[in-house]
Design a protein around this motif. Structure first.
Motif, PDB file in Angstrom:
ATOM      1  N   PRO A 132     186.502 122.731 113.147  1.00 25.40           N
ATOM      2  CA  PRO A 132     185.596 122.451 112.024  1.00 25.40           C
ATOM      3  C   PRO A 132     184.688 121.244 112.249  1.00 25.40           C
ATOM      4  CG  PRO A 132     187.818 121.818 111.468  1.00 25.40           C
ATOM      5  CD  PRO A 132     187.883 122.517 112.789  1.00 25.40           C
ATOM      6  N   ASP A 133     184.947 120.412 113.249  1.00 26.89           N
ATOM      7  CA  ASP A 133     184.089 119.247 113.471  1.00 26.89           C
ATOM      8  C   ASP A 133     182.688 119.628 113.921  1.00 26.89           C
ATOM      9  OD1 ASP A 133     186.041 117.493 112.741  1.00 26.89           O
ATOM     10  OD2 ASP A 133     186.726 117.085 114.791  1.00 26.89           O
ATOM     11  N   LYS A 134     182.487 120.852 114.336  1.00 28.44           N
ATOM     12  CA  LYS A 134     181.184 121.280 114.817  1.00 28.44           C
ATOM     13  C   LYS A 134     180.178 121.435 113.695  1.00 28.44           C
ATOM     14  CE  LYS A 134     182.976 123.578 118.865  1.00 28.44           C
ATOM     15  NZ  LYS A 134     183.096 124.815 119.618  1.00 28.44           N
ATOM     16  N   ASP A 135     180.632 121.645 112.482  1.00 31.39           N
ATOM     17  CA  ASP A 135     179.728 121.870 111.356  1.00 31.39           C
ATOM     18  C   ASP A 135     180.167 120.979 110.191  1.00 31.39           C
ATOM     19  OD1 ASP A 135     177.911 122.834 109.532  1.00 31.39           O
ATOM     20  OD2 ASP A 135     178.875 124.800 109.307  1.00 31.39           O
ATOM     21  N   GLU A 136     179.294 120.101 109.741  1.00 31.66           N
ATOM     22  CA  GLU A 136     179.634 119.154 108.671  1.00 31.66           C
ATOM     23  C   GLU A 136     179.999 119.859 107.370  1.00 31.66           C
ATOM     24  OE1 GLU A 136     180.138 115.851 108.397  1.00 31.66           O
ATOM     25  OE2 GLU A 136     180.077 115.899 110.584  1.00 31.66           O
ATOM     26  N   THR A 137     179.362 120.976 107.068  1.00 28.42           N
ATOM     27  CA  THR A 137     179.703 121.679 105.821  1.00 28.42           C
ATOM     28  C   THR A 137     181.128 122.223 105.891  1.00 28.42           C
ATOM     29  OG1 THR A 137     178.700 123.720 106.645  1.00 28.42           O
ATOM     30  CG2 THR A 137     177.319 122.285 105.285  1.00 28.42           C
ATOM     31  N   GLN A 138     181.509 122.730 107.073  1.00 29.06           N
ATOM     32  CA  GLN A 138     182.879 123.208 107.235  1.00 29.06           C
ATOM     33  C   GLN A 138     183.879 122.074 107.096  1.00 29.06           C
ATOM     34  OE1 GLN A 138     183.092 125.244 110.994  1.00 29.06           O
ATOM     35  NE2 GLN A 138     182.735 127.248 110.051  1.00 29.06           N
TER      36      GLN A 138
END
Length: 163
Positions: A132-138
Motif C-alpha cells: 500500500p505504500d505505493k499509493d497514498e490513497t491506499q
C-alpha cells in the motif's frame, strides 16, 4: 524387579522410560549424582522417581496427565466441521454465535475458534496484492480501516484519535 524390567522393555514414552531407568540404576547401586549425570536430570528428579516407585511400584512411574476434557464432544465437533464446510468464508462472529446457540459453549479465548477453523481448512489471515505504500490513497484507506477495526475491538475504553 521383574516388573520394572518389563516396564523398561515395553515402554515407548521417553519420560516414563527415564524415570524407570533412574530407579533401576539406583537399585543397582549407582549414586544419585551418577544417575543425574548419565540421564541428564536433576537430583530431585531421581529422588522423586525412587520415592514414587517405592510407594506405588511401576504405576508410580507412569505419567498421570491426560489433558482436560474438551467443551465439545467428538460428535459435536464433527457437526461443527460439517457446518463450516457449507460456505467458503465465515465471519468469526458467525462461528462464535453458532457454537453458542447450538451447544451452549463459549470459549474464553478466540484461539479455540481459530483451532476449529484451521481444522476445517480455513485461513483467517489476509494477504495484500500490492504494497500500500505505493499509493497514498491506499495508505490512508488502510489507516482508516485499521483504526475502525481497532476501535470496534475496544468498546470499553473511550479512545480519541490523536492528530
Amino acid at each position: 524387579m521383574d516388573t520394572l524390567e518389563q516396564f523398561i522393555q515395553s515402554n515407548r514414552n521417553p519420560r516414563e522410560l527415564k524415570r524407570a531407568l533412574a530407579v533401576q540404576m539406583s537399585q543397582r547401586g549407582h549414586t544419585y549424582r551418577e544417575i543425574r549425570d548419565v540421564l541428564q536430570v536433576s537430583l530431585g528428579f531421581v529422588t522423586t522417581c525412587c520415592q514414587r516407585y517405592e510407594a506405588n511400584g511401576v504405576e508410580g512411574l507412569k505419567l498421570n496427565y491426560w489433558g482436560t476434557q474438551g467443551y465439545l464432544n467428538p460428535q459435536q465437533k464433527q457437526e461443527i466441521l460439517q457446518w463450516l464446510a457449507q460456505k467458503d468464508a465465515w465471519l468469526l462472529e458467525e462461528v462464535v454465535q453458532q457454537i453458542e446457540d447450538a451447544y451452549g459453549v463459549v470459549y474464553r479465548s478466540y484461539q479455540s475458534y481459530y483451532a476449529l477453523l484451521k481444522q476445517a481448512g480455513f485461513s483467517w489471515k489476509k494477504s495484500h496484492s500490492a504494497h500500500p505504500d505505493k499509493d497514498e490513497t491506499q495508505v490512508e484507506e488502510k489507516k482508516l480501516k485499521s483504526w475502525s477495526y481497532w476501535c470496534s475491538g475496544r468498546p470499553r475504553l473511550p479512545v480519541v484519535k490523536c492528530e
